[in-house]
Design an enzyme around this catalytic site. Structure first.
Site, PDB file in Angstrom:
ATOM      1  N   ARG A  29       3.054  31.030  28.591  1.00 59.07           N
ATOM      2  CA  ARG A  29       2.657  31.808  27.404  1.00 59.07           C
ATOM      3  C   ARG A  29       3.766  32.722  26.913  1.00 59.07           C
ATOM      4  O   ARG A  29       3.510  33.839  26.449  1.00 59.07           O
ATOM      5  CB  ARG A  29       1.406  32.658  27.701  1.00 59.07           C
ATOM      6  CG  ARG A  29       0.130  31.861  27.834  1.00 59.07           C
ATOM      7  CD  ARG A  29      -0.478  31.625  26.462  1.00 59.07           C
ATOM      8  NE  ARG A  29      -1.590  30.691  26.566  1.00 59.07           N
ATOM      9  CZ  ARG A  29      -2.858  31.061  26.712  1.00 59.07           C
ATOM     10  NH1 ARG A  29      -3.179  32.328  26.742  1.00 59.07           N
ATOM     11  NH2 ARG A  29      -3.790  30.154  26.799  1.00 59.07           N
ATOM     12  N   ARG A  33       0.759  36.436  21.548  1.00 53.28           N
ATOM     13  CA  ARG A  33       0.376  37.665  20.840  1.00 53.28           C
ATOM     14  C   ARG A  33       1.074  38.926  21.306  1.00 53.28           C
ATOM     15  O   ARG A  33       1.011  39.951  20.617  1.00 53.28           O
ATOM     16  CB  ARG A  33      -1.147  37.852  20.926  1.00 53.28           C
ATOM     17  CG  ARG A  33      -1.898  36.902  20.019  1.00 53.28           C
ATOM     18  CD  ARG A  33      -3.374  36.912  20.324  1.00 53.28           C
ATOM     19  NE  ARG A  33      -3.596  36.285  21.624  1.00 53.28           N
ATOM     20  CZ  ARG A  33      -4.807  36.058  22.144  1.00 53.28           C
ATOM     21  NH1 ARG A  33      -5.879  36.432  21.505  1.00 53.28           N
ATOM     22  NH2 ARG A  33      -4.913  35.476  23.318  1.00 53.28           N
ATOM     23  N   ARG A  42       1.352  34.079  12.872  1.00 56.34           N
ATOM     24  CA  ARG A  42      -0.047  33.656  12.996  1.00 56.34           C
ATOM     25  C   ARG A  42      -0.850  34.148  11.784  1.00 56.34           C
ATOM     26  O   ARG A  42      -1.691  33.413  11.249  1.00 56.34           O
ATOM     27  CB  ARG A  42      -0.628  34.221  14.287  1.00 56.34           C
ATOM     28  CG  ARG A  42      -2.020  33.750  14.605  1.00 56.34           C
ATOM     29  CD  ARG A  42      -2.481  34.486  15.848  1.00 56.34           C
ATOM     30  NE  ARG A  42      -3.769  34.073  16.327  1.00 56.34           N
ATOM     31  CZ  ARG A  42      -4.914  34.487  15.839  1.00 56.34           C
ATOM     32  NH1 ARG A  42      -4.944  35.296  14.796  1.00 56.34           N
ATOM     33  NH2 ARG A  42      -6.051  34.089  16.387  1.00 56.34           N
ATOM     34  N   ASP A  79      -1.647  23.623  22.424  1.00 54.16           N
ATOM     35  CA  ASP A  79      -2.720  24.017  23.331  1.00 54.16           C
ATOM     36  C   ASP A  79      -3.156  22.803  24.128  1.00 54.16           C
ATOM     37  O   ASP A  79      -3.011  21.670  23.663  1.00 54.16           O
ATOM     38  CB  ASP A  79      -3.902  24.584  22.547  1.00 54.16           C
ATOM     39  CG  ASP A  79      -4.781  25.413  23.460  1.00 54.16           C
ATOM     40  OD1 ASP A  79      -4.431  26.577  23.707  1.00 54.16           O
ATOM     41  OD2 ASP A  79      -5.774  24.878  23.975  1.00 54.16           O
ATOM     42  N   TYR A 156     -13.605  22.351  30.021  1.00 53.79           N
ATOM     43  CA  TYR A 156     -13.877  22.786  28.644  1.00 53.79           C
ATOM     44  C   TYR A 156     -14.759  21.779  27.905  1.00 53.79           C
ATOM     45  O   TYR A 156     -15.616  22.157  27.094  1.00 53.79           O
ATOM     46  CB  TYR A 156     -12.563  22.984  27.882  1.00 53.79           C
ATOM     47  CG  TYR A 156     -11.818  24.225  28.323  1.00 53.79           C
ATOM     48  CD1 TYR A 156     -12.157  25.474  27.817  1.00 53.79           C
ATOM     49  CD2 TYR A 156     -10.797  24.156  29.261  1.00 53.79           C
ATOM     50  CE1 TYR A 156     -11.487  26.621  28.222  1.00 53.79           C
ATOM     51  CE2 TYR A 156     -10.119  25.300  29.672  1.00 53.79           C
ATOM     52  CZ  TYR A 156     -10.471  26.526  29.155  1.00 53.79           C
ATOM     53  OH  TYR A 156      -9.823  27.658  29.557  1.00 53.79           O
TER      54      TYR A 156
HETATM   55  O1  CP3 Z   1       3.131  28.831  27.182  1.00 57.08           O
HETATM   56  C1  CP3 Z   1       3.375  28.804  25.966  1.00 57.08           C
HETATM   57  O2  CP3 Z   1       4.034  29.688  25.377  1.00 57.08           O
HETATM   58  C2  CP3 Z   1       2.947  27.567  25.162  1.00 57.08           C
HETATM   59  C3  CP3 Z   1       1.712  27.626  24.484  1.00 57.08           C
HETATM   60  C4  CP3 Z   1       0.381  27.447  25.186  1.00 57.08           C
HETATM   61  C5  CP3 Z   1      -0.820  27.948  24.615  1.00 57.08           C
HETATM   62  N1  CP3 Z   1      -1.878  27.531  25.346  1.00 57.08           N
HETATM   63  C6  CP3 Z   1      -0.864  28.777  23.385  1.00 57.08           C
HETATM   64  C7  CP3 Z   1      -2.071  29.554  23.094  1.00 57.08           C
HETATM   65  C8  CP3 Z   1       0.006  26.757  26.336  1.00 57.08           C
HETATM   66  C9  CP3 Z   1       0.887  26.061  27.361  1.00 57.08           C
HETATM   67  C10 CP3 Z   1      -1.424  26.806  26.432  1.00 57.08           C
HETATM   68  C11 CP3 Z   1      -2.191  26.141  27.487  1.00 57.08           C
HETATM   69  C12 CP3 Z   1      -3.618  26.467  27.672  1.00 57.08           C
HETATM   70  N2  CP3 Z   1      -4.573  26.647  26.714  1.00 57.08           N
HETATM   71  C13 CP3 Z   1      -4.251  26.540  28.942  1.00 57.08           C
HETATM   72  C14 CP3 Z   1      -3.582  26.292  30.263  1.00 57.08           C
HETATM   73  C15 CP3 Z   1      -2.751  27.422  30.698  1.00 57.08           C
HETATM   74  C16 CP3 Z   1      -3.494  28.678  31.040  1.00 57.08           C
HETATM   75  O3  CP3 Z   1      -3.255  29.697  30.347  1.00 57.08           O
HETATM   76  O4  CP3 Z   1      -4.271  28.639  31.967  1.00 57.08           O
HETATM   77  C17 CP3 Z   1      -5.618  26.821  28.712  1.00 57.08           C
HETATM   78  C18 CP3 Z   1      -6.679  27.021  29.763  1.00 57.08           C
HETATM   79  C19 CP3 Z   1      -5.810  26.872  27.297  1.00 57.08           C
HETATM   80  C20 CP3 Z   1      -7.089  27.078  26.552  1.00 57.08           C
HETATM   81  C21 CP3 Z   1      -6.977  28.274  25.689  1.00 57.08           C
HETATM   82  N3  CP3 Z   1      -6.337  28.286  24.460  1.00 57.08           N
HETATM   83  C22 CP3 Z   1      -7.379  29.602  25.987  1.00 57.08           C
HETATM   84  C23 CP3 Z   1      -8.119  30.029  27.226  1.00 57.08           C
HETATM   85  C24 CP3 Z   1      -6.943  30.414  24.915  1.00 57.08           C
HETATM   86  C25 CP3 Z   1      -7.001  31.912  24.804  1.00 57.08           C
HETATM   87  C26 CP3 Z   1      -8.051  32.432  23.959  1.00 57.08           C
HETATM   88  C27 CP3 Z   1      -7.812  33.917  23.694  1.00 57.08           C
HETATM   89  O5  CP3 Z   1      -8.213  34.325  22.619  1.00 57.08           O
HETATM   90  O6  CP3 Z   1      -7.196  34.591  24.516  1.00 57.08           O
HETATM   91  C28 CP3 Z   1      -6.296  29.573  23.988  1.00 57.08           C
HETATM   92  C29 CP3 Z   1      -5.677  29.983  22.704  1.00 57.08           C
HETATM   93  C30 CP3 Z   1      -4.191  30.122  22.770  1.00 57.08           C
HETATM   94  N4  CP3 Z   1      -3.374  29.123  23.197  1.00 57.08           N
HETATM   95  C31 CP3 Z   1      -3.409  31.246  22.355  1.00 57.08           C
HETATM   96  C32 CP3 Z   1      -2.080  30.886  22.543  1.00 57.08           C
HETATM   97  C33 CP3 Z   1      -0.855  31.696  22.198  1.00 57.08           C
HETATM   98  C34 CP3 Z   1      -3.942  32.543  21.748  1.00 57.08           C
HETATM   99  C35 CP3 Z   1      -4.342  32.185  20.355  1.00 57.08           C
HETATM  100  C36 CP3 Z   1      -4.198  33.266  19.325  1.00 57.08           C
HETATM  101  O7  CP3 Z   1      -3.104  33.404  18.736  1.00 57.08           O
HETATM  102  O8  CP3 Z   1      -5.213  33.900  19.040  1.00 57.08           O
END
Ligand code: CP3
Length: 361
Positions: A29, A33, A42, A79, A156
Protein backbone atom coordinates in the site's frame (compact mmCIF):
# COMPACT_ATOMS: atom_id res chain seq x y z
CA UNK A 1 8.20 -4.80 -23.89
CA UNK A 2 11.86 -4.45 -22.98
CA UNK A 3 13.37 -7.46 -21.25
CA UNK A 4 16.46 -5.45 -20.20
CA UNK A 5 16.97 -5.55 -16.41
CA UNK A 6 15.86 -2.32 -14.69
CA UNK A 7 18.65 0.18 -13.80
CA UNK A 8 17.90 -0.45 -10.11
CA UNK A 9 17.65 -4.25 -10.00
CA UNK A 10 18.31 -4.78 -6.26
CA UNK A 11 14.79 -6.05 -5.70
CA UNK A 12 15.01 -8.67 -8.49
CA UNK A 13 18.53 -9.66 -7.38
CA UNK A 14 17.36 -10.15 -3.79
CA UNK A 15 14.47 -12.31 -5.01
CA UNK A 16 17.04 -14.46 -6.83
CA UNK A 17 19.13 -14.54 -3.61
CA UNK A 18 22.03 -12.76 -5.32
CA UNK A 19 24.33 -10.22 -3.58
CA UNK A 20 23.10 -6.61 -3.40
CA UNK A 21 24.78 -3.34 -2.34
CA UNK A 22 21.93 -2.64 0.11
CA UNK A 23 18.71 -4.35 1.10
CA UNK A 24 15.89 -3.44 -1.31
CA UNK A 25 12.66 -2.02 0.12
CA UNK A 26 9.11 -1.44 -1.08
CA UNK A 27 5.97 -1.15 1.05
CA UNK A 28 2.57 -2.76 0.72
CA UNK A 29 0.00 0.00 0.00
CA UNK A 30 2.83 2.43 -0.80
CA UNK A 31 0.35 4.26 -3.04
CA UNK A 32 -2.65 5.41 -1.05
CA UNK A 33 -4.51 7.81 1.17
CA UNK A 34 -1.57 8.67 3.48
CA UNK A 35 -0.21 10.75 0.54
CA UNK A 36 -1.94 14.12 -0.09
CA UNK A 37 -1.15 13.83 -3.81
CA UNK A 38 -3.02 10.49 -3.89
CA UNK A 39 -6.05 12.10 -2.25
CA UNK A 40 -5.94 14.85 -4.88
CA UNK A 41 -5.80 12.40 -7.82
CA UNK A 42 -8.55 10.29 -6.27
CA UNK A 43 -10.72 13.40 -5.89
CA UNK A 44 -10.10 14.18 -9.58
CA UNK A 45 -11.15 10.60 -10.50
CA UNK A 46 -14.28 10.83 -8.30
CA UNK A 47 -13.89 7.40 -6.70
CA UNK A 48 -11.38 4.67 -6.00
CA UNK A 49 -12.84 2.46 -8.74
CA UNK A 50 -12.70 5.23 -11.35
CA UNK A 51 -9.06 5.72 -10.39
CA UNK A 52 -8.23 2.02 -10.66
CA UNK A 53 -10.07 1.72 -13.99
CA UNK A 54 -8.29 4.67 -15.62
CA UNK A 55 -4.80 3.51 -16.77
CA UNK A 56 -3.32 7.03 -16.89
CA UNK A 57 -4.49 7.93 -13.37
CA UNK A 58 -3.58 4.46 -12.02
CA UNK A 59 -0.10 5.05 -13.46
CA UNK A 60 0.08 8.49 -11.84
CA UNK A 61 -0.71 7.16 -8.34
CA UNK A 62 1.66 4.20 -8.82
CA UNK A 63 4.51 6.65 -9.43
CA UNK A 64 3.64 9.11 -6.61
CA UNK A 65 5.44 7.26 -3.76
CA UNK A 66 8.51 6.75 -6.00
CA UNK A 67 8.83 10.52 -6.44
CA UNK A 68 9.01 10.96 -2.67
CA UNK A 69 11.02 7.96 -1.47
CA UNK A 70 13.92 5.94 -3.00
CA UNK A 71 11.84 2.76 -3.19
CA UNK A 72 13.33 -0.21 -5.05
CA UNK A 73 10.10 -1.35 -6.75
CA UNK A 74 6.78 -0.01 -7.98
CA UNK A 75 3.52 -1.92 -7.45
CA UNK A 76 0.66 -1.72 -9.90
CA UNK A 77 -2.13 0.43 -8.51
CA UNK A 78 -5.23 -1.72 -8.63
CA UNK A 79 -7.12 -4.02 -6.27
CA UNK A 80 -7.38 -7.76 -5.70
CA UNK A 81 -11.17 -7.56 -6.14
CA UNK A 82 -10.97 -6.66 -9.85
CA UNK A 83 -11.03 -10.40 -10.63
CA UNK A 84 -14.34 -11.31 -8.91
CA UNK A 85 -15.75 -8.03 -10.28
CA UNK A 86 -14.87 -9.22 -13.80
CA UNK A 87 -16.47 -12.59 -12.94
CA UNK A 88 -19.76 -10.72 -12.61
CA UNK A 89 -20.10 -10.07 -8.85
CA UNK A 90 -20.39 -6.27 -9.13
CA UNK A 91 -17.75 -4.58 -6.96
CA UNK A 92 -18.58 -1.31 -5.25
CA UNK A 93 -17.23 0.69 -2.32
CA UNK A 94 -19.14 2.35 0.49
CA UNK A 95 -17.07 5.10 2.16
CA UNK A 96 -15.83 3.92 5.54
CA UNK A 97 -17.10 0.35 4.99
CA UNK A 98 -14.66 -0.98 2.42
CA UNK A 99 -15.39 -3.20 -0.58
CA UNK A 100 -18.75 -4.89 -1.23
CA UNK A 101 -20.27 -7.12 -3.92
CA UNK A 102 -23.76 -6.59 -5.36
CA UNK A 103 -24.08 -10.29 -6.22
CA UNK A 104 -22.11 -12.38 -3.70
CA UNK A 105 -21.87 -16.16 -4.02
CA UNK A 106 -24.70 -17.70 -2.02
CA UNK A 107 -25.34 -21.12 -3.58
CA UNK A 108 -23.70 -23.97 -5.48
CA UNK A 109 -25.59 -22.76 -8.57
CA UNK A 110 -23.84 -19.35 -8.27
CA UNK A 111 -20.50 -21.18 -8.22
CA UNK A 112 -21.34 -23.25 -11.28
CA UNK A 113 -22.06 -20.09 -13.28
CA UNK A 114 -18.57 -18.62 -12.66
CA UNK A 115 -16.06 -18.52 -15.52
CA UNK A 116 -12.52 -17.19 -16.01
CA UNK A 117 -12.85 -13.60 -17.30
CA UNK A 118 -11.15 -12.37 -20.48
CA UNK A 119 -7.85 -10.74 -19.47
CA UNK A 120 -7.79 -8.46 -22.52
CA UNK A 121 -11.58 -7.92 -22.29
CA UNK A 122 -13.18 -7.19 -18.89
CA UNK A 123 -9.72 -6.84 -17.33
CA UNK A 124 -8.06 -4.95 -20.15
CA UNK A 125 -7.90 -1.79 -18.01
CA UNK A 126 -5.54 -3.60 -15.62
CA UNK A 127 -3.25 -4.75 -18.45
CA UNK A 128 -3.34 -1.24 -19.97
CA UNK A 129 -2.28 0.16 -16.58
CA UNK A 130 0.64 -2.32 -16.44
CA UNK A 131 1.73 -1.32 -19.97
CA UNK A 132 1.41 2.41 -19.19
CA UNK A 133 3.35 2.14 -15.92
CA UNK A 134 6.17 0.11 -17.56
CA UNK A 135 6.46 2.79 -20.24
CA UNK A 136 6.55 5.63 -17.68
CA UNK A 137 8.99 3.85 -15.33
CA UNK A 138 11.30 3.72 -18.34
CA UNK A 139 13.54 1.02 -16.87
CA UNK A 140 14.16 2.77 -13.52
CA UNK A 141 12.81 0.19 -11.04
CA UNK A 142 10.93 -3.10 -11.53
CA UNK A 143 7.13 -3.22 -11.56
CA UNK A 144 5.28 -5.71 -9.34
CA UNK A 145 1.96 -7.16 -10.52
CA UNK A 146 -0.37 -8.89 -8.08
CA UNK A 147 -3.47 -10.92 -7.36
CA UNK A 148 -5.41 -12.03 -4.32
CA UNK A 149 -5.04 -15.67 -3.33
CA UNK A 150 -7.95 -17.94 -4.23
CA UNK A 151 -8.95 -18.29 -0.55
CA UNK A 152 -8.76 -14.53 0.12
CA UNK A 153 -10.82 -13.78 -2.99
CA UNK A 154 -13.34 -16.46 -1.98
CA UNK A 155 -13.70 -14.77 1.43
CA UNK A 156 -14.92 -11.56 -0.23
CA UNK A 157 -16.96 -13.42 -2.88
CA UNK A 158 -18.92 -15.42 -0.29
CA UNK A 159 -19.09 -12.87 2.53
CA UNK A 160 -20.03 -10.11 0.06
CA UNK A 161 -17.48 -7.78 1.71
CA UNK A 162 -15.20 -7.68 4.74
CA UNK A 163 -16.10 -9.87 7.70
CA UNK A 164 -15.29 -10.14 11.39
CA UNK A 165 -15.52 -13.95 11.67
CA UNK A 166 -15.76 -15.35 8.10
CA UNK A 167 -18.81 -17.36 9.19
CA UNK A 168 -20.34 -17.65 5.70
CA UNK A 169 -17.23 -18.72 3.84
CA UNK A 170 -16.02 -21.08 6.57
CA UNK A 171 -19.41 -22.72 6.93
CA UNK A 172 -19.63 -23.17 3.14
CA UNK A 173 -16.22 -24.93 3.31
CA UNK A 174 -17.43 -27.14 6.18
CA UNK A 175 -20.96 -27.88 4.89
CA UNK A 176 -20.14 -28.41 1.23
CA UNK A 177 -16.39 -28.84 0.70
CA UNK A 178 -16.94 -30.03 -2.89
CA UNK A 179 -18.68 -26.76 -3.80
CA UNK A 180 -15.95 -24.77 -2.01
CA UNK A 181 -13.29 -26.60 -4.02
CA UNK A 182 -15.17 -25.83 -7.26
CA UNK A 183 -15.15 -22.15 -6.29
CA UNK A 184 -11.45 -22.25 -5.44
CA UNK A 185 -10.57 -24.16 -8.65
CA UNK A 186 -12.21 -21.64 -10.98
CA UNK A 187 -10.78 -18.76 -8.96
CA UNK A 188 -7.29 -20.34 -9.17
CA UNK A 189 -7.68 -20.65 -12.96
CA UNK A 190 -8.58 -16.95 -13.04
CA UNK A 191 -5.64 -15.98 -10.79
CA UNK A 192 -3.16 -17.90 -12.98
CA UNK A 193 -4.56 -16.29 -16.15
CA UNK A 194 -4.53 -12.84 -14.46
CA UNK A 195 -0.92 -13.08 -13.29
CA UNK A 196 0.22 -14.49 -16.67
CA UNK A 197 -1.47 -11.61 -18.48
CA UNK A 198 0.18 -9.05 -16.14
CA UNK A 199 3.53 -10.71 -16.87
CA UNK A 200 2.86 -10.53 -20.62
CA UNK A 201 1.92 -6.84 -20.22
CA UNK A 202 5.24 -6.10 -18.48
CA UNK A 203 5.08 -6.99 -14.76
CA UNK A 204 8.59 -8.04 -13.62
CA UNK A 205 7.62 -9.74 -10.34
CA UNK A 206 4.27 -11.08 -9.13
CA UNK A 207 2.82 -11.16 -5.62
CA UNK A 208 -0.12 -13.19 -4.34
CA UNK A 209 -1.84 -11.65 -1.29
CA UNK A 210 -3.22 -14.36 0.99
CA UNK A 211 -4.48 -11.80 3.47
CA UNK A 212 -7.03 -14.08 5.12
CA UNK A 213 -5.31 -17.51 5.06
CA UNK A 214 -4.38 -16.95 8.70
CA UNK A 215 -8.02 -16.96 9.85
CA UNK A 216 -8.25 -20.70 9.08
CA UNK A 217 -7.42 -23.60 11.39
CA UNK A 218 -4.25 -25.42 10.27
CA UNK A 219 -6.23 -28.30 8.76
CA UNK A 220 -8.50 -25.93 6.84
CA UNK A 221 -5.56 -23.73 5.78
CA UNK A 222 -3.86 -26.71 4.17
CA UNK A 223 -7.03 -27.82 2.41
CA UNK A 224 -8.51 -24.48 1.30
CA UNK A 225 -5.60 -22.06 1.02
CA UNK A 226 -2.17 -23.74 0.80
CA UNK A 227 -3.29 -26.27 -1.79
CA UNK A 228 -4.24 -23.48 -4.23
CA UNK A 229 -1.09 -21.44 -3.54
CA UNK A 230 0.84 -24.60 -4.43
CA UNK A 231 -1.18 -24.94 -7.64
CA UNK A 232 -0.36 -21.34 -8.62
CA UNK A 233 3.35 -21.80 -7.87
CA UNK A 234 3.43 -25.03 -9.90
CA UNK A 235 1.34 -23.90 -12.88
CA UNK A 236 2.02 -20.19 -13.36
CA UNK A 237 4.31 -19.90 -16.42
CA UNK A 238 7.09 -17.44 -15.54
CA UNK A 239 10.31 -18.25 -17.41
CA UNK A 240 13.64 -19.67 -16.25
CA UNK A 241 17.00 -18.28 -15.15
CA UNK A 242 17.53 -14.61 -15.98
CA UNK A 243 14.14 -14.65 -17.76
CA UNK A 244 12.28 -15.73 -14.60
CA UNK A 245 9.54 -13.48 -13.22
CA UNK A 246 9.68 -14.18 -9.48
CA UNK A 247 6.53 -15.09 -7.57
CA UNK A 248 6.12 -13.88 -3.97
CA UNK A 249 3.56 -15.60 -1.74
CA UNK A 250 2.56 -13.12 0.97
CA UNK A 251 0.34 -14.35 3.76
CA UNK A 252 -0.88 -12.76 6.94
CA UNK A 253 -0.68 -15.32 9.70
CA UNK A 254 1.35 -17.79 7.62
CA UNK A 255 4.10 -18.30 10.24
CA UNK A 256 2.96 -21.86 10.95
CA UNK A 257 3.37 -22.92 7.33
CA UNK A 258 6.75 -21.55 6.25
CA UNK A 259 8.29 -24.99 5.63
CA UNK A 260 5.45 -25.87 3.22
CA UNK A 261 5.48 -22.47 1.51
CA UNK A 262 9.26 -22.71 1.01
CA UNK A 263 9.05 -25.84 -1.12
CA UNK A 264 6.01 -25.17 -3.27
CA UNK A 265 8.10 -23.65 -6.07
CA UNK A 266 7.59 -19.91 -5.44
CA UNK A 267 10.70 -17.70 -5.46
CA UNK A 268 9.82 -15.80 -2.25
CA UNK A 269 7.59 -15.86 0.81
CA UNK A 270 6.24 -12.69 2.45
CA UNK A 271 5.66 -12.79 6.20
CA UNK A 272 3.96 -10.61 8.82
CA UNK A 273 5.49 -9.39 12.10
CA UNK A 274 4.43 -12.37 14.23
CA UNK A 275 7.55 -14.31 13.21
CA UNK A 276 11.21 -13.27 13.62
CA UNK A 277 12.81 -12.79 10.20
CA UNK A 278 15.76 -14.91 11.33
CA UNK A 279 13.44 -17.75 12.21
CA UNK A 280 11.71 -17.40 8.83
CA UNK A 281 15.12 -17.56 7.09
CA UNK A 282 16.19 -20.63 9.09
CA UNK A 283 12.96 -22.52 8.58
CA UNK A 284 12.85 -21.91 4.82
CA UNK A 285 16.47 -23.18 4.45
CA UNK A 286 17.53 -21.01 1.54
CA UNK A 287 14.76 -22.35 -0.70
CA UNK A 288 13.14 -18.93 -1.08
CA UNK A 289 13.83 -15.25 -0.55
CA UNK A 290 12.01 -13.71 2.44
CA UNK A 291 10.03 -10.46 2.28
CA UNK A 292 8.94 -8.52 5.33
CA UNK A 293 8.22 -7.91 8.10
CA UNK A 294 8.10 -4.69 10.11
CA UNK A 295 4.89 -4.16 12.11
CA UNK A 296 3.24 -1.26 10.23
CA UNK A 297 2.36 0.29 13.60
CA UNK A 298 6.09 1.10 13.95
CA UNK A 299 5.35 4.00 11.58
CA UNK A 300 3.42 5.74 14.38
CA UNK A 301 6.56 5.67 16.54
CA UNK A 302 9.35 8.27 16.64
CA UNK A 303 12.11 8.25 13.98
CA UNK A 304 14.70 6.75 16.37
CA UNK A 305 12.36 3.90 17.24
CA UNK A 306 11.66 3.29 13.54
CA UNK A 307 15.40 3.10 12.81
CA UNK A 308 15.90 0.76 15.75
CA UNK A 309 13.15 -1.56 14.51
CA UNK A 310 14.64 -1.56 10.99
CA UNK A 311 18.08 -2.46 12.39
CA UNK A 312 16.56 -5.30 14.37
CA UNK A 313 14.81 -6.74 11.29
CA UNK A 314 17.99 -6.52 9.18
CA UNK A 315 20.11 -8.20 11.88
CA UNK A 316 17.55 -10.87 12.64
CA UNK A 317 17.40 -11.89 8.97
CA UNK A 318 21.19 -11.97 8.54
CA UNK A 319 21.72 -14.05 11.69
CA UNK A 320 19.06 -16.59 10.68
CA UNK A 321 20.46 -16.67 7.14
CA UNK A 322 23.95 -17.82 8.18
CA UNK A 323 25.37 -14.29 8.40
CA UNK A 324 24.30 -13.11 4.94
CA UNK A 325 21.79 -10.42 3.87
CA UNK A 326 21.20 -12.15 0.54
CA UNK A 327 17.62 -13.06 -0.15
CA UNK A 328 15.96 -10.35 2.00
CA UNK A 329 13.45 -7.88 0.60
CA UNK A 330 12.45 -5.33 3.25
CA UNK A 331 8.74 -4.62 3.59
CA UNK A 332 6.07 -4.17 6.21
CA UNK A 333 4.18 -7.17 7.57
CA UNK A 334 0.99 -5.64 6.09
CA UNK A 335 -0.02 -2.40 4.39
CA UNK A 336 0.38 1.29 5.26
CA UNK A 337 -2.68 3.01 6.80
CA UNK A 338 -4.25 6.31 5.68
CA UNK A 339 -3.28 8.14 8.90
CA UNK A 340 0.45 7.41 8.68
CA UNK A 341 2.91 10.27 8.14
CA UNK A 342 4.85 10.37 4.88
CA UNK A 343 7.86 11.76 6.84
CA UNK A 344 7.99 8.55 8.86
CA UNK A 345 7.83 6.46 5.70
CA UNK A 346 10.89 8.39 4.47
CA UNK A 347 12.71 7.59 7.72
CA UNK A 348 11.95 3.89 7.26
CA UNK A 349 13.03 3.67 3.61
CA UNK A 350 16.27 5.60 4.24
CA UNK A 351 17.05 3.52 7.33
CA UNK A 352 16.78 0.28 5.34
CA UNK A 353 19.29 1.54 2.78
CA UNK A 354 21.67 3.20 5.21
CA UNK A 355 21.76 0.50 7.86
CA UNK A 356 22.05 -2.38 5.39
CA UNK A 357 24.93 -0.62 3.55
CA UNK A 358 26.76 0.05 6.86
CA UNK A 359 26.29 -3.48 8.10
CA UNK A 360 27.25 -5.12 4.82
CA UNK A 361 28.41 -8.68 5.42
O1 CP3 B 1 0.13 -1.74 -2.47
C1 CP3 B 1 -0.18 -0.87 -3.29
O2 CP3 B 1 0.22 0.32 -3.22
C2 CP3 B 1 -0.99 -1.28 -4.52
C3 CP3 B 1 -2.39 -1.12 -4.46
C4 CP3 B 1 -3.30 -2.09 -3.72
C5 CP3 B 1 -4.59 -1.69 -3.29
N1 CP3 B 1 -5.25 -2.77 -2.80
C6 CP3 B 1 -5.11 -0.31 -3.40
C7 CP3 B 1 -6.27 0.08 -2.59
C8 CP3 B 1 -3.18 -3.44 -3.42
C9 CP3 B 1 -1.99 -4.37 -3.62
C10 CP3 B 1 -4.42 -3.87 -2.84
C11 CP3 B 1 -4.70 -5.25 -2.44
C12 CP3 B 1 -5.88 -5.55 -1.61
N2 CP3 B 1 -7.14 -5.04 -1.72
C13 CP3 B 1 -5.89 -6.54 -0.59
C14 CP3 B 1 -4.73 -7.42 -0.21
C15 CP3 B 1 -3.72 -6.72 0.59
C16 CP3 B 1 -4.16 -6.30 1.96
O3 CP3 B 1 -4.18 -5.07 2.21
O4 CP3 B 1 -4.46 -7.17 2.74
C17 CP3 B 1 -7.20 -6.57 -0.05
C18 CP3 B 1 -7.69 -7.44 1.08
C19 CP3 B 1 -7.98 -5.63 -0.79
C20 CP3 B 1 -9.44 -5.34 -0.64
C21 CP3 B 1 -9.64 -3.91 -0.32
N3 CP3 B 1 -9.59 -2.89 -1.26
C22 CP3 B 1 -9.78 -3.32 0.96
C23 CP3 B 1 -9.88 -4.08 2.26
C24 CP3 B 1 -9.80 -1.92 0.77
C25 CP3 B 1 -9.80 -0.84 1.82
C26 CP3 B 1 -11.07 -0.21 2.06
C27 CP3 B 1 -10.88 1.05 2.90
O5 CP3 B 1 -11.67 1.95 2.70
O6 CP3 B 1 -9.92 1.12 3.67
C28 CP3 B 1 -9.68 -1.68 -0.61
C29 CP3 B 1 -9.65 -0.36 -1.28
C30 CP3 B 1 -8.28 0.10 -1.65
N4 CP3 B 1 -7.42 -0.64 -2.40
C31 CP3 B 1 -7.68 1.36 -1.34
C32 CP3 B 1 -6.43 1.36 -1.94
C33 CP3 B 1 -5.42 2.49 -1.97
C34 CP3 B 1 -8.33 2.51 -0.57
C35 CP3 B 1 -9.32 3.10 -1.52
C36 CP3 B 1 -9.57 4.58 -1.39
O7 CP3 B 1 -8.83 5.37 -2.01
O8 CP3 B 1 -10.56 4.92 -0.75
Amino acid sequence: MSTEPPRNDRFLRALRREPVDRTPVWLMRQAGRYLPEYRATRAQAGSFLNLAKNPELACEVTLQPLRRFPLDAAILFSDILTVPDAMGLGLYFVDGEGPKFERPISSAADIDRLAVPDMEGELRYVMDAVRTIRRELDGSVPLIGFSGSPWTLACYMVEGGGSSNYAKVKSLAMNDPAAMHRLLEVTTDAVIAYLSAQRAAGAQALQVFDTWGGVLSPAMYREFSLRYLQRIAAELPRGDGADNTPLILFGKGNAGYLEDLAVCGAEAVGVDWTVELGEAARRTRGNVAIQGNLDPVALYAQPDAIRHAVGHALDSYAIGNGGSREGHVFNLGHGLSPDMQPEHVAVLVNAVHELSAQRQI
